[in-house]
Design a protein around this motif. Structure first.
Motif, short mmCIF file in Angstrom:
data_model
loop_
_atom_site.label_atom_id
_atom_site.label_comp_id
_atom_site.label_asym_id
_atom_site.label_seq_id
_atom_site.Cartn_x
_atom_site.Cartn_y
_atom_site.Cartn_z
N PRO A 1 0.84 -1.21 0.00
CA PRO A 1 0.00 0.00 0.00
C PRO A 1 0.87 1.25 0.00
O PRO A 1 2.00 1.23 0.46
N SER A 2 0.28 2.33 -0.50
CA SER A 2 1.02 3.59 -0.52
C SER A 2 1.05 4.19 0.88
O SER A 2 0.32 3.78 1.78
N LYS A 3 1.90 5.20 1.05
CA LYS A 3 2.04 5.87 2.34
C LYS A 3 0.71 6.49 2.76
O LYS A 3 0.33 6.44 3.93
N ASN A 4 0.02 7.06 1.80
CA ASN A 4 -1.25 7.73 2.07
C ASN A 4 -2.30 6.73 2.57
O ASN A 4 -3.02 7.00 3.54
N LYS A 5 -2.38 5.56 1.92
CA LYS A 5 -3.36 4.55 2.34
C LYS A 5 -3.06 4.03 3.74
O LYS A 5 -3.96 3.80 4.54
N VAL A 6 -1.78 3.84 4.04
CA VAL A 6 -1.40 3.37 5.38
C VAL A 6 -1.82 4.39 6.43
O VAL A 6 -2.37 4.03 7.48
N LEU A 7 -1.58 5.65 6.15
CA LEU A 7 -1.95 6.71 7.08
C LEU A 7 -3.46 6.76 7.29
O LEU A 7 -3.95 6.87 8.43
N ILE A 8 -4.23 6.65 6.21
CA ILE A 8 -5.69 6.67 6.31
C ILE A 8 -6.20 5.48 7.13
O ILE A 8 -7.02 5.64 8.04
N ASN A 9 -5.69 4.28 6.82
CA ASN A 9 -6.12 3.08 7.56
C ASN A 9 -5.74 3.17 9.04
O ASN A 9 -6.51 2.77 9.91
N PHE A 10 -4.55 3.69 9.32
CA PHE A 10 -4.12 3.86 10.71
C PHE A 10 -5.06 4.80 11.46
O PHE A 10 -5.47 4.52 12.58
N THR A 11 -5.40 5.90 10.82
CA THR A 11 -6.31 6.88 11.43
C THR A 11 -7.68 6.27 11.69
O THR A 11 -8.27 6.48 12.77
N ILE A 12 -8.20 5.51 10.75
CA ILE A 12 -9.50 4.86 10.92
C ILE A 12 -9.47 3.89 12.09
O ILE A 12 -10.39 3.88 12.93
#
Length: 162
Positions: free
Chosen positions: A129-140
């Motif tokens: 996954p991209s950095k952006n997707k990891v950050l979004i999933n982590f936040t969720i």
């Protein structure tokens, strides 16, 4: 009688030891021959592929100049050819890897190399996954955990009041 049995056992064990060492030496010779053949074959294929790739690049450049193609289009064609070249070399390495005699397949080093070869193939299949997707999933996930912990704390507080 015991001396004869001991002598026979000793002779038999010595013969077995000699047979094992001979088998190991023969296996080593086969391994060395196989590796030499594979290395020679691999080097020959790589040399031929390099020559073919270089000729193809020259041909693409000439064709691009004759047809007034842009440098961008020429570079795209060269990149496509480079990908084909790399794939052909990788395919050849795969063929050589699996064209090993049965004697080699029983050795630990062969099985160890084969395991790492399989791991490498699996890593090529993984889509990270991209950095952006990891950050979004982590936040969720953090949000859900905080929400559920507040719900449990509220339920616990209400139960203790009752």
């Amino acid at each position: 009688m015991d001396k004869i049995n001991k002598e026979n056992k000793k002779k038999i064990s010595d013969q077995l030891r000699k047979d094992k060492t001979i088998a190991k030496e023969e296996r080593k010779k086969i391994i060395i021959e196989c590796r030499k053949k594979n290395i020679d074959r691999n080097n020959k294929f790589i040399d031929e592929s390099k020559k073919a790739y270089a000729l193809k690049v020259i041909e693409i450049k000439k064709y691009g100049e004759e047809n007034n193609s842009s440098k961008h289009d020429i570079n795209i064609e060269i990149q496509k050819e480079k990908i084909k070249y790399k794939k052909s070399i990788q395919d050849e390495k795969n063929i050589i890897f699996f064209e090993t005699p049965e004697v080699l397949k029983k050795t630990f080093s062969y099985q160890f190399k084969r395991w790492f070869f399989g791991i490498g193939k699996e890593f090529n299949r993984i889509s990270w996954p991209s950095k952006n997707k990891v950050l979004i999933n982590f936040t969720i996930i953090i949000g859900i955990v905080l929400f559920l912990s507040l719900v449990f704390l509220a339920v616990d507080y209400i139960i203790t009041l009752i």
